[in-house]
Design a protein around this motif. Structure first.
Motif, short mmCIF file in Angstrom:
data_model
loop_
_atom_site.label_atom_id
_atom_site.label_comp_id
_atom_site.label_asym_id
_atom_site.label_seq_id
_atom_site.Cartn_x
_atom_site.Cartn_y
_atom_site.Cartn_z
N GLY A 187 -90.05 -23.28 61.96
CA GLY A 187 -90.29 -22.14 62.85
C GLY A 187 -90.96 -20.95 62.20
O GLY A 187 -91.11 -19.91 62.83
N THR A 188 -91.39 -21.08 60.94
CA THR A 188 -92.01 -19.92 60.28
C THR A 188 -93.51 -19.83 60.57
O THR A 188 -94.15 -18.86 60.20
CB THR A 188 -91.81 -19.97 58.75
OG1 THR A 188 -92.15 -21.28 58.29
CG2 THR A 188 -90.38 -19.63 58.36
N GLU A 191 -97.32 -24.86 61.50
CA GLU A 191 -98.31 -25.53 62.34
C GLU A 191 -99.39 -24.54 62.79
O GLU A 191 -100.58 -24.88 62.85
CB GLU A 191 -97.62 -26.17 63.55
CG GLU A 191 -98.58 -27.03 64.33
CD GLU A 191 -97.88 -28.00 65.27
OE1 GLU A 191 -96.69 -28.29 65.07
OE2 GLU A 191 -98.56 -28.46 66.21
N LEU A 192 -98.96 -23.33 63.08
CA LEU A 192 -99.91 -22.28 63.47
C LEU A 192 -100.91 -22.04 62.34
O LEU A 192 -102.12 -21.96 62.57
CB LEU A 192 -99.12 -21.00 63.75
CG LEU A 192 -99.82 -19.91 64.53
CD1 LEU A 192 -100.06 -20.36 65.95
CD2 LEU A 192 -98.96 -18.64 64.54
N ARG A 331 -90.21 -10.13 55.20
CA ARG A 331 -90.79 -10.40 56.53
C ARG A 331 -89.98 -9.78 57.66
O ARG A 331 -90.44 -9.72 58.80
CB ARG A 331 -90.91 -11.92 56.73
CG ARG A 331 -91.91 -12.27 57.80
CD ARG A 331 -92.18 -13.76 57.92
NE ARG A 331 -93.10 -14.04 59.00
CZ ARG A 331 -93.41 -15.25 59.42
NH1 ARG A 331 -92.88 -16.31 58.84
NH2 ARG A 331 -94.24 -15.42 60.43
N VAL A 376 -89.41 -17.70 63.67
CA VAL A 376 -90.22 -17.15 64.77
C VAL A 376 -90.03 -17.96 66.06
O VAL A 376 -90.02 -17.42 67.15
CB VAL A 376 -91.71 -17.11 64.37
CG1 VAL A 376 -92.52 -16.40 65.43
CG2 VAL A 376 -91.87 -16.41 63.03
N ARG A 380 -89.11 -16.37 69.62
CA ARG A 380 -89.95 -16.59 70.81
C ARG A 380 -89.11 -17.10 71.97
O ARG A 380 -89.24 -16.63 73.10
CB ARG A 380 -91.04 -17.60 70.45
CG ARG A 380 -91.92 -17.91 71.59
CD ARG A 380 -93.13 -18.75 71.21
NE ARG A 380 -94.22 -18.33 72.07
CZ ARG A 380 -95.50 -18.49 71.81
NH1 ARG A 380 -95.87 -19.06 70.71
NH2 ARG A 380 -96.40 -18.08 72.65
N1 LIG Z 1 -96.93 -14.98 62.91
C1 LIG Z 1 -96.82 -15.50 64.13
N2 LIG Z 1 -97.37 -14.87 65.19
C2 LIG Z 1 -97.25 -15.38 66.43
N3 LIG Z 1 -96.60 -16.50 66.71
C3 LIG Z 1 -96.03 -17.18 65.71
C4 LIG Z 1 -96.11 -16.71 64.37
N4 LIG Z 1 -95.44 -17.59 63.57
C5 LIG Z 1 -94.97 -18.55 64.39
N5 LIG Z 1 -95.33 -18.32 65.67
C6 LIG Z 1 -94.95 -19.12 66.84
O1 LIG Z 1 -93.65 -19.61 66.58
C7 LIG Z 1 -93.50 -20.96 67.02
C8 LIG Z 1 -93.17 -21.85 65.83
O2 LIG Z 1 -94.29 -21.91 64.95
P1 LIG Z 1 -94.74 -23.27 64.25
O3 LIG Z 1 -96.08 -23.03 63.68
O4 LIG Z 1 -94.59 -24.44 65.18
O5 LIG Z 1 -93.63 -23.33 63.11
P2 LIG Z 1 -93.29 -24.50 62.08
O6 LIG Z 1 -94.42 -25.50 62.13
O7 LIG Z 1 -93.16 -23.82 60.76
O8 LIG Z 1 -91.98 -25.08 62.52
C9 LIG Z 1 -94.81 -21.32 67.68
O9 LIG Z 1 -94.68 -21.06 69.05
C10 LIG Z 1 -95.80 -20.36 67.04
O10 LIG Z 1 -96.88 -20.12 67.88
#
Ligand SMILES: Nc1ncnc2c1ncn2[C@@H]1O[C@H](COP(=O)(O)OP(=O)(O)O)[C@@H](O)[C@H]1O
Ligand SMILES: [Mg+2]
Length: 496
Positions: A187-188, A191-192, A331, A376, A380
């Motif tokens: 959730g950090t 993937e984004l 953070r 995050v 959300r």
């Molecule tokens: N810095 C950020 N700004 C906006 N949205 C974020 C941010 N970091 C994470 N998110 C959102 O949080 C959620 C989890 O992110 P994700 O990339 O799937 O995390 P991970 O792959 O590390 O588990 C997604 O909906 C993503 O869009």
């Protein structure tokens, strides 16, 4: 967290609970004249006065308070269905406000904000305060992007941790670095970040992703490499693998630490030779995709535990992009900013598209106090849920519903902390710890949250030897006294 102090006058437990919601220090008395004494001694920030004392006693209270120059805001609290007309009379006596009954309790939050001289509480932006047009909303939303990374991908954040990560993302995307490693708890934003790199590097090509933890070894292998017809039982036709499907785009290998060792060896070969063969195939296929691996585990520790190949680790760990946990000091400052960002971009309620919502200061305080084990993503979800439940244009404390069972850091599974070694006593200890933690170790509020008395809470804290420094599930099960097992967990039911 504010250190406000409230005196609750009357013996209605609902009013006591209401006070406890907003204060770590609630003093209770059922005598208005006693209350004056208390007010004089402790100089509270607010008095909640039960309307059932009646006009004469309440008027006497205000008269004496006046004589003593006790300039304390008093809110008279009514019961459901009581006479609304009375509010004017109470106001004339000197009451700051009047709550009509339980349905009106929610207004106390706004009253407290007004008293504390912060009418624009929360994280409203200038645009929101001056006007609420959609255009303004979008404009203000864009101010929160540390950087509008690429196309549809934006990462919100202004903390040093996010700024550093953004810098790395740009550097790595602009280089020929391949493979790329992204690490961080679940959730950090791994993937984004991967999508951002992809869009910066290969804006017109495919992005494909596979979760290495979700497939069995054989399936994962044929998913990645593809197979030829007849390669194994059931392979009744050729299959194109993800490495090939990614073309000149990007392949994201999510949770790379879960990839079986023999497949790790095959992946390393692809990374070194840039060619691969389908399962059962003889033809070499060129791999021109950018390969991004992400991990929520510490890969170095996995190498030391012989669960991850050292050579693959070194191949991946050239310039890792590190995403810090939301709760980390570097953070944490982003919590309120992210909350506002999600408030503005959420699509959870299409029927509320033009409703610009903001958060009250108390709601932001609650968000900032939480540890965000789901990072995050969890934030959300909390904001989405709040938008869904909210009927006004402002989200208050009651709209912030944080799942108390989410307590195991970095756990994808919300119940992991409870099921790992489950026992009623352990679960009870864990819930108590969470309640204390959530309320900043204010026992009165924690007891209210748990639906037990303060005395019971004290007894349990002692019984389980819970302290700020003990982890929720610390201590082996055997440490929990036998007597604990007979305490009905149902007493804690309101938490769940
Ligand atoms: N810095 C950020 N700004 C906006 N949205 C974020 C941010 N970091 C994470 N998110 C959102 O949080 C959620 C989890 O992110 P994700 O990339 O799937 O995390 P991970 O792959 O590390 O588990 C997604 O909906 C993503 O869009
Ligand atoms: Mg992920």
């Amino acid at each position: 967290m504010s250190s406000r102090r409230i005196v609750a006058v009357g013996n209605d437990p609902d009013v006591h609970l209401l006070a406890q919601q907003y204060s770590e220090e609630v003093l209770v008395t059922d005598d208005p004249l006693d209350a004056l004494d208390i007010v004089r001694r402790v100089d509270p920030d607010l008095v909640l006065l039960d309307h059932r004392f009646g006009h004469t006693q309440i008027a006497e209270f205000f008269r004496r308070a006046d004589n003593n120059h006790a300039d304390i805001p008093v809110v008279v609290v009514g019961t459901d269905g009581c006479d609304i007309g009375a509010s004017i009379e109470f106001a004339q006596m000197g009451a700051r406000d009047y709550l009509r009954g339980r349905d009106d309790y929610g207004r106390l939050e706004h009253i407290i904000e007004a008293i504390e001289g912060n009418p624009q509480a929360g994280v409203q932006t200038a645009e929101q305060t001056n006007g609420t047009s959609q255009a303004n909303t979008k404009e203000s939303a864009s101010r929160f992007f540390a950087e509008d990374l690429a196309g549809s991908v934006s990462m919100a954040g202004k903390s040093q941790a996010v700024l550093d990560a953004l810098k790395m993302i740009r550097l790595v995307a602009g280089s020929r670095c391949n493979p790329i490693l992204i690490v961080g708890e679940t959730g950090t934003g791994k993937e984004l970040a991967a999508k951002a790199i992809h869009l910066l590097r290969h804006p017109n090509d495919s992005f494909v992703a596979v979760n290495c933890a979700a497939l069995t070894a054989t399936l994962l292998e044929s998913e990645l490499f593809g197979h030829v017809k007849g390669a194994f039982t059931g392979a009744d036709r050729d299959k194109t693998g993800l490495l090939e499907l990614a073309g000149s785009g990007t392949l994201l290998l999510d949770e790379i630490s879960e990839m079986p060792m023999d497949l790790q060896a095959k992946l390393l070969r692809v990374l070194q030779e840039r060619t691969f063969r389908k399962v059962g195939g003889v033809k070499d296929i060129v791999c021109s995709a950018t390969i991004i691996a992400s991990s929520n585990r510490n890969l170095k520790a996995e190498v030391q535990a012989n669960r991850f190949r050292r050579d693959l680790y070194y191949r991946l760990d050239v310039s890792p992009i590190v995403l810090a946990p939301l709760r980390s000091p570097e953070r944490r400052a982003d919590v309120s900013l992210l909350a506002e960002y999600f408030l503005q971009v959420s699509t959870i309620c299409p029927e509320k598209p033009n409703k610009v919502m903001s958060l009250t200061r108390l709601a932001v305080e609650a968000l900032e106090k939480h540890d965000w084990p789901g990072n995050v993503r969890e934030l959300r979800n909390v904001i989405d849920r709040a938008i869904l439940l909210e009927t006004t244009d402002k989200i208050g404390l009651s709209g912030i519903v944080i799942d108390p069972t989410l307590c195991a850091h970095a756990s994808e599974n919300p119940t992991a902390g409870l099921t790992k070694s489950f026992s009623l006593a352990k679960a009870e200890r864990e819930l108590i710890f969470r309640a204390l933690h959530e309320t900043g170790w204010q026992k009165t509020r924690a007891a209210a949250l748990l639906g037990i008395t303060r005395a019971t809470l004290y007894a349990k804290v002692k019984q389980y030897n819970i302290s700020k420094h003990s982890h929720a599930s610390a201590g082996p099960t055997e440490d929990v006294p036998e007597a604990a097992m007979s305490n009905p967990i149902s007493e804690l039911a309101p938490v769940c």
